[in-house]
Design an enzyme around this catalytic site. Structure first.
Site, short mmCIF file in Angstrom:
data_model
loop_
_atom_site.label_atom_id
_atom_site.label_comp_id
_atom_site.label_asym_id
_atom_site.label_seq_id
_atom_site.Cartn_x
_atom_site.Cartn_y
_atom_site.Cartn_z
N ASN A 73 0.83 -1.20 0.00
CA ASN A 73 0.00 0.00 0.00
C ASN A 73 0.87 1.25 0.00
OD1 ASN A 73 0.53 -0.95 2.76
ND2 ASN A 73 -0.87 0.63 3.50
N GLU A 75 0.26 5.31 0.66
CA GLU A 75 -0.67 6.35 1.09
C GLU A 75 -0.28 7.71 0.54
OE1 GLU A 75 -2.03 4.31 5.31
OE2 GLU A 75 -0.74 6.07 5.38
N ASN A 76 -1.17 8.68 0.75
CA ASN A 76 -0.97 10.03 0.28
C ASN A 76 -1.61 10.97 1.30
OD1 ASN A 76 -1.87 12.51 -1.37
ND2 ASN A 76 -0.50 11.43 -2.77
N ALA A 77 -1.07 12.17 1.44
CA ALA A 77 -1.64 13.14 2.38
C ALA A 77 -3.09 13.44 2.06
CB ALA A 77 -0.81 14.42 2.39
N TYR A 79 -5.94 11.62 1.58
CA TYR A 79 -6.24 10.22 1.86
C TYR A 79 -6.89 9.41 0.73
CZ TYR A 79 -5.08 11.44 6.70
OH TYR A 79 -4.45 11.87 7.84
N CYS A 84 -4.10 0.75 -2.52
CA CYS A 84 -3.97 -0.49 -1.75
C CYS A 84 -2.94 -1.43 -2.38
CB CYS A 84 -5.31 -1.20 -1.65
SG CYS A 84 -6.59 -0.23 -0.82
N GLU A 86 -3.07 -4.60 -3.09
CA GLU A 86 -3.57 -5.49 -4.15
C GLU A 86 -3.61 -4.77 -5.49
OE1 GLU A 86 -6.02 -6.37 -0.35
OE2 GLU A 86 -4.94 -4.68 -1.24
N CYS A 117 -10.22 -4.70 0.65
CA CYS A 117 -11.34 -3.76 0.76
C CYS A 117 -12.28 -3.94 -0.44
CB CYS A 117 -10.83 -2.32 0.83
SG CYS A 117 -10.18 -1.68 -0.73
N CYS A 120 -10.76 -3.02 -3.81
CA CYS A 120 -9.79 -4.03 -4.28
C CYS A 120 -10.50 -5.29 -4.75
CB CYS A 120 -8.79 -4.37 -3.18
SG CYS A 120 -7.58 -3.04 -2.96
#
Length: 171
Positions: A73, A75-77, A79, A84, A86, A117, A120
């Site tokens: 995964n 992430e980014n500021a 959100y 993910c 997968e 999730c 995904c």
């Protein structure tokens, strides 16, 4: 209070040869393939970029041609822009020319294991048969396996759309 496995799932352990043998037999995998899915997803988890959630996820997929592709995964500021594990793994696989996939593994740092999730699940559906096993590993190496059709019942897939270049059927 610790999390427990739902009654309807069979908790298995990658450390138990009988569990691994049963899983491999059920889903058409070799022991080596299973071990690579487990090790690959755990190793990928270590590369996760998750400074906001601190929730590391790694995924390894087994392509029909026998190649293993992993992702973590990111992430980014902002959100919702995060990706993910997968989807990272499938994005790499597809852009590298792999078609058809035999299994998907996901590893997290919690117990019981987390499933992919909803986004995904739909993404996996684009590239996998509904019988594809999704192997979910927890922090202890225990795991659950479900077929994609169990994780995404009544799914919508590419076969529901008209072929490219052919207009859809109007009502």
């Amino acid at each position: 209070m610790s999390a427990s496995y739902p009654d309807r799932y069979q908790k298995s352990s990658s450390a138990n040869p009988a569990d691994v043998e049963t899983t491999c037999s059920t889903y058409g995998l070799t022991k080596d393939e299973f071990e690579q899915l487990h090790k690959g997803s755990v190793a990928a988890k270590a590369t996760a970029y998750c400074p906001y959630s601190q929730f590391r996820v790694g995924s390894t997929i087994l392509a029909a041609d026998g190649v293993f592709i992993s992702g973590a995964n990111v992430e980014n500021a902002a959100y919702p822009v995060g990706t993910c594990a997968e989807r990272v793994a499938f994005g790499k696989a597809v852009t590298e020319g792999h078609k058809g996939f035999r299994a998907v593994a996901v590893a997290t740092d919690i117990a019981p294991p987390a499933s992919p999730c909803g986004m995904c699940r739909q993404f996996i559906r684009e590239f996998c048969d509904l019988k594809t096993p999704i192997i979910m590993f927890d922090k202890n190496g225990d795991y659950l396996v479900q077929k994609l059709e169990e994780l995404l019942p009544l799914s919508f897939g590419p076969e529901a759309l008209p072929p490219p270049g052919r207009p859809g059927v109007s009502a």
